[in-house]
Design an enzyme around this catalytic site. Structure first.
Site, PDB file in Angstrom:
ATOM      1  N   GLY A   1      38.263  72.876 -40.489  1.00 17.31           N
ATOM      2  CA  GLY A   1      39.534  72.139 -39.220  1.00 17.31           C
ATOM      3  C   GLY A   1      39.257  70.781 -39.138  1.00 17.31           C
ATOM      4  N   GLU A   2      40.300  70.370 -39.025  1.00 14.85           N
ATOM      5  CA  GLU A   2      40.711  68.997 -38.726  1.00 14.85           C
ATOM      6  C   GLU A   2      40.399  68.530 -37.060  1.00 14.85           C
ATOM      7  OE1 GLU A   2      44.612  67.678 -40.067  1.00 14.85           O
ATOM      8  OE2 GLU A   2      43.397  66.927 -42.390  1.00 14.85           O
TER       9      GLU A   2
ATOM     10  N   ARG B   1      36.736  78.994 -28.397  1.00 14.96           N
ATOM     11  CA  ARG B   1      36.061  78.340 -26.798  1.00 14.96           C
ATOM     12  C   ARG B   1      36.695  78.810 -25.445  1.00 14.96           C
ATOM     13  NH1 ARG B   1      32.666  74.652 -28.378  1.00 14.96           N
ATOM     14  NH2 ARG B   1      30.415  75.033 -28.090  1.00 14.96           N
TER      15      ARG B   1
ATOM     16  N   HIS C   1      41.575  79.744 -37.619  1.00 13.76           N
ATOM     17  CA  HIS C   1      40.420  79.878 -38.830  1.00 13.76           C
ATOM     18  C   HIS C   1      41.408  81.184 -40.398  1.00 13.76           C
ATOM     19  CE1 HIS C   1      37.066  79.974 -35.439  1.00 13.76           C
ATOM     20  NE2 HIS C   1      36.527  79.430 -36.277  1.00 13.76           N
TER      21      HIS C   1
ATOM     22  N   SER D   1      40.792  77.386 -30.038  1.00 17.74           N
ATOM     23  CA  SER D   1      39.539  77.336 -30.530  1.00 17.74           C
ATOM     24  C   SER D   1      38.653  78.399 -30.017  1.00 17.74           C
ATOM     25  CB  SER D   1      39.443  75.962 -29.867  1.00 17.74           C
ATOM     26  OG  SER D   1      37.616  76.244 -29.553  1.00 17.74           O
TER      27      SER D   1
ATOM     28  N   GLY E   1      32.383  82.101 -35.978  1.00 14.26           N
ATOM     29  CA  GLY E   1      33.050  83.593 -35.893  1.00 14.26           C
ATOM     30  C   GLY E   1      33.762  83.396 -34.455  1.00 14.26           C
TER      31      GLY E   1
ATOM     32  N   HIS F   1      40.276  83.205 -35.060  1.00 12.43           N
ATOM     33  CA  HIS F   1      41.949  83.232 -34.634  1.00 12.43           C
ATOM     34  C   HIS F   1      42.317  82.715 -35.210  1.00 12.43           C
ATOM     35  CE1 HIS F   1      40.475  78.967 -34.051  1.00 12.43           C
ATOM     36  NE2 HIS F   1      39.549  79.325 -33.392  1.00 12.43           N
TER      37      HIS F   1
END
Ligand code: PAF
Length: 286
Positions: free
Chosen positions: A147-148, A187, A37, A185, A31, A34
């Site tokens: 994602g890489e 975060r 995603h 991210s 979740g 961004h």
């Protein structure tokens, strides 16, 4: 868009789609969605007729309780974003639905999980592979997209999927970045203004390492030292690791003889940021 919160209804929805002959792509997330995603969702959409996004902050992959508790959970925003991206189903189970009373099983990948984030976060990958297995069983997708930016996670999931015959195609998508280079991210939203500015040292360190390789440097220690110096020059940042690794095995490399993965983990203002860059020596077309 359908929202499902339990494994059985999720399986029933996916079974019906498959029975109707439609391919399903899964985008597993925690979740706080961004644009990174959304790039995964766009790739999923290219590869299947139905796209499922899972939203679950997985308690068993956090080795620190405060990190788990502080992880953003804007579910209403996430649902709006998914609807806007034409996602077909969101799978947002509760912790109790995923790990009911008595739960005691795990899925584990061995060597690939030992270095880098595996060394820094004991038990993290065991939590990731266990939850991803459960998500795969709930959705039984044809393809799953990751994602890489979480390069080691992608490598571990590829290994698990092959080793355990899941029969799911695993697709990696290039990292999406802010205009100043910072990798997107969930975060990042925990960074205050000064820390957000300081976090720019992470992509700068990757750029600096790529520059020295482009200039002919092949010694891994010298390349890593260049990245380390850039992080060291930023007073608000603390380096957790900077390592040059084989992109397939994640074994340490001492020389950039072919493509080599530079992986970084850096703390800025209480937020742990990871990023990576494939360093390719001049003239290497692999
Ligand atoms: O990358 C993530 O967001 C998580 O590790 C994942 C793959 C959704 C498993 O919880």
């Amino acid at each position: 868009m359908t929202t499902l919160t339990e494994p059985c209804p999720m399986q029933a929805w996916a079974d019906a789609e498959r029975a109707a002959g439609r391919r399903i792509a899964l985008v597993p997330t925690m979740g706080a969605l961004h644009d990174g995603h959304l790039a995964l969702v766009a790739e999923a959409r290219r590869r299947a007729e139905r796209v499922v996004v899972s939203v679950f902050v997985n308690p068993i992959q956090f080795e620190r309780r405060d990190d788990f508790e502080q992880y953003p959970r804007p579910l209403d925003d996430d649902l709006r974003i998914c609807a806007g991206a034409r996602v077909d189903a969101v799978y947002a189970p509760s912790a109790a639905a995923m790990y009911p009373e008595g739960f005691q099983s795990a899925v584990e990948v061995a060597r690939l999980t030992e270095p880098l984030c595996g060394a820094a976060r004991p038990g993290h990958f065991r939590g990731v592979t266990t939850v991803v297995t459960k998500l795969f069983h709930a959705v039984r997708p044809d393809v799953a997209v990751f994602g890489e930016k979480d390069y080691q996670q992608l490598a571990v999931i590829r290994r698990m999927t092959a080793d355990l015959d899941f029969g799911i195609e695993i697709v990696g998508v290039a990292t999406v970045r802010e205009p100043d280079g910072l990798a997107l991210s969930s975060r990042n939203r925990r960074l205050g203004a000064d820390d957000r500015a300081a976090a720019r040292c992470v992509p700068r360190a990757l750029d600096a390492a790529a520059d020295v390789v482009r200039a002919g440097e092949r010694r891994a220690a010298a390349v890593v030292a260049r990245a380390t110096a850039v992080i060291g020059a930023e007073g608000r940042a603390r380096l957790e690791y900077a390592e040059l690794r084989d992109p397939e095995t994640l074994a340490e490399v001492t020389e950039v003889a072919g493509p080599a993965l530079l992986a970084l983990a850096v703390w800025v203002g209480g937020v742990r940021l990871i990023d990576n860059r494939m360093l390719v020596p001049e003239g290497d077309d692999r």
